[in-house]
Design an enzyme around this catalytic site. Structure first.
Site, short mmCIF file in Angstrom:
data_model
loop_
_atom_site.label_atom_id
_atom_site.label_comp_id
_atom_site.label_asym_id
_atom_site.label_seq_id
_atom_site.Cartn_x
_atom_site.Cartn_y
_atom_site.Cartn_z
CB CYS A 2 -4.04 71.17 -27.89
SG CYS A 2 -3.58 72.65 -28.69
NE ARG A 27 -0.66 66.60 -25.54
CZ ARG A 27 0.22 65.86 -26.05
NH1 ARG A 27 1.13 65.04 -25.69
NH2 ARG A 27 0.40 66.27 -27.41
CD1 TRP A 73 0.38 76.67 -23.88
CD2 TRP A 73 0.99 76.45 -26.32
NE1 TRP A 73 1.44 77.42 -24.30
CE2 TRP A 73 1.91 77.21 -25.42
CE3 TRP A 73 1.24 76.19 -27.50
CZ2 TRP A 73 3.02 77.96 -26.26
CZ3 TRP A 73 2.15 76.85 -28.07
CH2 TRP A 73 3.22 77.92 -27.38
CG ASN A 97 -1.95 68.39 -30.79
OD1 ASN A 97 -1.55 69.41 -30.42
ND2 ASN A 97 -1.02 67.53 -30.26
N GLY A 98 -1.74 70.42 -33.10
CA GLY A 98 -0.97 70.83 -34.14
C GLY A 98 -1.11 72.23 -34.82
CD GLU A 462 16.46 72.85 -15.81
OE1 GLU A 462 16.56 73.54 -16.79
OE2 GLU A 462 15.37 72.59 -15.42
CE LYS A 466 12.80 73.61 -14.02
NZ LYS A 466 12.38 72.74 -15.14
CD GLU A 469 10.14 75.80 -17.00
OE1 GLU A 469 9.72 75.08 -17.80
OE2 GLU A 469 10.82 75.52 -16.03
CG HIS A 485 33.10 90.12 -19.11
ND1 HIS A 485 34.19 90.98 -19.52
CD2 HIS A 485 33.72 89.03 -18.62
CE1 HIS A 485 35.44 90.37 -19.08
NE2 HIS A 485 35.22 89.24 -18.62
CE LYS A 585 6.44 66.88 -17.93
NZ LYS A 585 7.24 67.88 -17.45
C1 G6P Z 1 8.52 72.55 -22.67
C2 G6P Z 1 8.45 72.14 -21.13
C3 G6P Z 1 9.85 72.05 -20.53
C4 G6P Z 1 10.81 71.09 -21.29
C5 G6P Z 1 10.73 71.60 -22.82
C6 G6P Z 1 11.22 70.27 -23.58
O1 G6P Z 1 9.13 73.91 -22.87
O2 G6P Z 1 7.76 73.12 -20.42
O3 G6P Z 1 9.56 71.77 -19.23
O4 G6P Z 1 11.89 71.12 -20.86
O5 G6P Z 1 9.37 71.69 -23.29
O6 G6P Z 1 10.45 69.08 -23.61
P1 G6P Z 1 10.93 67.55 -23.94
O7 G6P Z 1 9.82 66.98 -23.55
O8 G6P Z 1 11.59 67.64 -25.26
O9 G6P Z 1 12.07 67.22 -22.83
#
Ligand code: G6P
Length: 590
Positions: A2, A27, A73, A97-98, A462, A466, A469, A485, A585
């Protein structure tokens, strides 16, 4: 995961908290809330489910000089008004937060003492405990409380009639900001960009007491300590959209500059890194999400340039498998935020087992930076969009240089010089790639499968992440050779395959995979810089041509293409790519 913000000063705290919450929203955005103390010491609490914009108007009618805020979050308890922070008990109000891991046990004990809980959160336990421990000294009450908490916390508490914010930190980040007769406390630096001249970062176990007269910091033994003050370099303009409709697009267009800066900053960091890597005989790369995918590309760099076996693991898996690590190993912990709990803890574990830890991070003041032996800087700049774009490409550039350094190559070698040409090629890719009609195709697909071999496979993972997401269109990334396979069973007229082909030697093999998709009635897109690839299929395949470059550098442009495709697919579907549902994030919980 958060965001928390606190303000003590002469301005309207409600306004400062509101602004801070908007900045921290990436966040978490399940709910938001604030508590503002007026001149008479009375606290008003407002909290609302949903984004900060839902809460913002309710702050118009409140004013005061002290305030705390939270954007959530959800971990414990669904997103709702009642589960939103702040939580209050008696005179005390907190934001957290935590995760308080022993909250159920603490809650039962408190209930047995007659306490009634209103939310399903772990955090309400902290409010109750501080209230019970309060005997006239807020900081002491907080210090007593954190002694019984297990887990992670960045906690801020205020108390009716007490002109202060008390703060406690353990395994969730907290920074303090020093302005002109005003003081801030926040989860991270973007929240304080342009707000104060200097900041300091709290250590695990620290407590802080913020009053109109200043900030005092104490360690876990309640001894007053000094934490370094450093200039607050975060610039407010990095938070502007600068005319772009979304941060994702803005940050995607910042890729060339991010790669260029990373290369420049690496030069300064290289001697220390070279020294730290002396005698290393094993390479382990760790990360989560996009950072893990960057690690997969990096693994290939170490193998190819230094001919050393390299492993890349998801940090969350690594830390719980009793990993075999000993001296001589170097762990490259890749993390944009430097705060991802699984990555930070995996790196900490590796270090205790004797490994050297190299933080590959965009965050110079992060937990990962502080625990690492050396930092390999990723200079992508502030990234607000939850889905990583420029930080991924900059991480790849950084790992490329780390591998060259480990291989004993000077930064003037041919490969390093070739990297300096990539920002221009990223720019060219951004200007020339038109993914709009393919995005329409993906938006209507029942599944989108990204295929590739070797480094292209890493980027395929990736590309798929992406797209999922930001557009919520399901899909996977597969090694092109694995198609037959299993994945082939999923192919029909409603699916799309996106093949990445950047290795001339493997192009024919990838073409076979595309043929297989087409013969099962699937639709195919080929993203490539290999001339003539799929030429015989060109009436049945959409081809996106990218500039020529070495295959090891191609992830820097193929990533841009798949990121643009994901962005445009989200746009076609009307999704908000900056704040995808259920995501955040910075994942500071485990
Ligand atoms: C979350 C974000 C991703 C990110 C991942 C790792 O899942 O939504 O976009 O790649 O965390 O985050 P970091 O800050 O460790 O790269």
């Amino acid at each position: 995961m958060c965001g928390i913000i606190g303000y003590v000063g002469n301005k309207n705290a409600a306004e400062e908290v509101r602004e801070g919450l908007f900045r921290l929203e990436y966040r978490g955005y399940d709910s938001a809330g604030a508590a503002i103390m007026d001149e008479n010491g009375i606290i008003s609490v407002v909290k609302k489910q949903g984004k900060v914009a839902n809460l913002a108007p309710y702050l118009d009618d409140i004013s005061g000089r002290i305030g705390i805020g939270h954007t959530r979050w959800a971990t414990h308890g669904k997103p709702s008004d009642v589960n939103a922070h702040p939580h209050s008990s008696g005179k005390i109000t907190v934001v957290h937060n935590g995760i308080i891991e022993n909250y159920a046990e603490l809650k039962s004990k408190l209930e047995a003492c007659g306490e009634r809980f209103f939310s399903q959160t772990d955090s309400e336990v902290a409010a109750k405990l501080i209230n019970r421990n309060f005997k006239g000294d807020l900081l002491c009450a907080l210090a007593e409380t954190v002694k019984v908490l297990k887990g992670s916390y960045a906690l801020m508490a205020i108390c009716e009639g007490v002109s202060a914010i008390a703060v406690a930190k353990y395994r969730s980040s907290v920074i303090l900001g020093y302005g002109d007769d005003e003081y801030f406390c926040a989860s991270d630096e973007p929240a304080l960009a342009g707000k104060c001249s200097s900041i300091s970062v709290l250590e695990d176990g620290d407590l802080a007491y913020i009053t109109p007269d200043g900030i005092e910091i104490y360690d876990d033994g309640m001894q007053q300590v000094i934490r370094d003050k450093r200039a607050n370099t975060a610039a407010a303009q990095s938070l502007d959209l600068c005319g772009y409709p979304r941060y994702m697009l803005k940050e995607l267009y910042e890729t060339p500059a991010a790669v260029e800066r990373t290369v420049k900053e690496f030069n300064a960091a290289a001697p220390k890194l070279r020294e730290a890597l002396r005698g290393i005989n094993r390479i382990i790369l760790l990360g989560c999400g996009t950072a893990y995918h960057a690690g997969l590309v990096g693994k290939r760099y170490f193998e190819a340039f230094a001919r050393i076996p390299a492993e890349c693991e998801n940090a969350g898996e690594f830390r719980y498998k009793n990993p075999v690590v000993c001296e001589g190993a170097a762990v490259f912990a890749v993390s944009q935020s430097g705060e991802t709990a699984d990555t930070v803890e995996a790196a900490r574990l590796a270090r205790t087992l004797g490994a050297k830890v190299i933080a590959v991070t965009n965050a110079p003041n992060s937990a990962l930076t502080r625990l690492a032996d050396v930092v390999a800087p990723v200079a992508a700049g502030t990234e607000i969009c939850v889905a990583a774009t420029k930080s991924y490409t900059a991480q790849i550039a950084c790992l490329y240089l780390c591998a060259l350094t480990f291989a004993g190559e000077p930064l003037t070698c041919e490969r390093a010089v070739a990297l300096t040409k990539m920002p221009a090629l990223c720019e060219k890719t951004l200007a020339s790639v038109n993914t709009y009609s393919i995005a329409n195709m993906c938006a209507g697909a029942s599944g989108v499968y990204f295929l590739g071999r070797d480094v292209d496979y890493a980027v395929a993972l990736e590309g798929s992440l992406k797209l999922k997401e930001v557009s919520y269109v399901p899909g996977e990334g597969y090694p092109a050779g694995e198609l037959k396979h299993g994945t082939l069973a999923l192919i029909d007229g409603k699916t799309v395959c996106v093949a990445l082909v950047f290795d001339k030697n493997l192009a024919k093999k990838c073409e076979n995979a595309v043929e297989q998709v087409l013969s099962r009635g699937g639709r195919a897109v080929v993203i490539t810089n290999v001339v003539g690839v799929c030429a015989s299929l060109k009436d049945r395949v959409r081809i996106i041509s990218l500039p020529d470059c070495d295959k090891f550098l191609s992830p820097l442009i193929s990533a841009v293409a798949v990121q643009k495709l994901a962005y445009e697919t989200a746009a076609v579907l009307g999704r908000d790519p900056d704040k995808p549902r259920n995501l955040a994030k910075s994942v500071t919980v485990e």
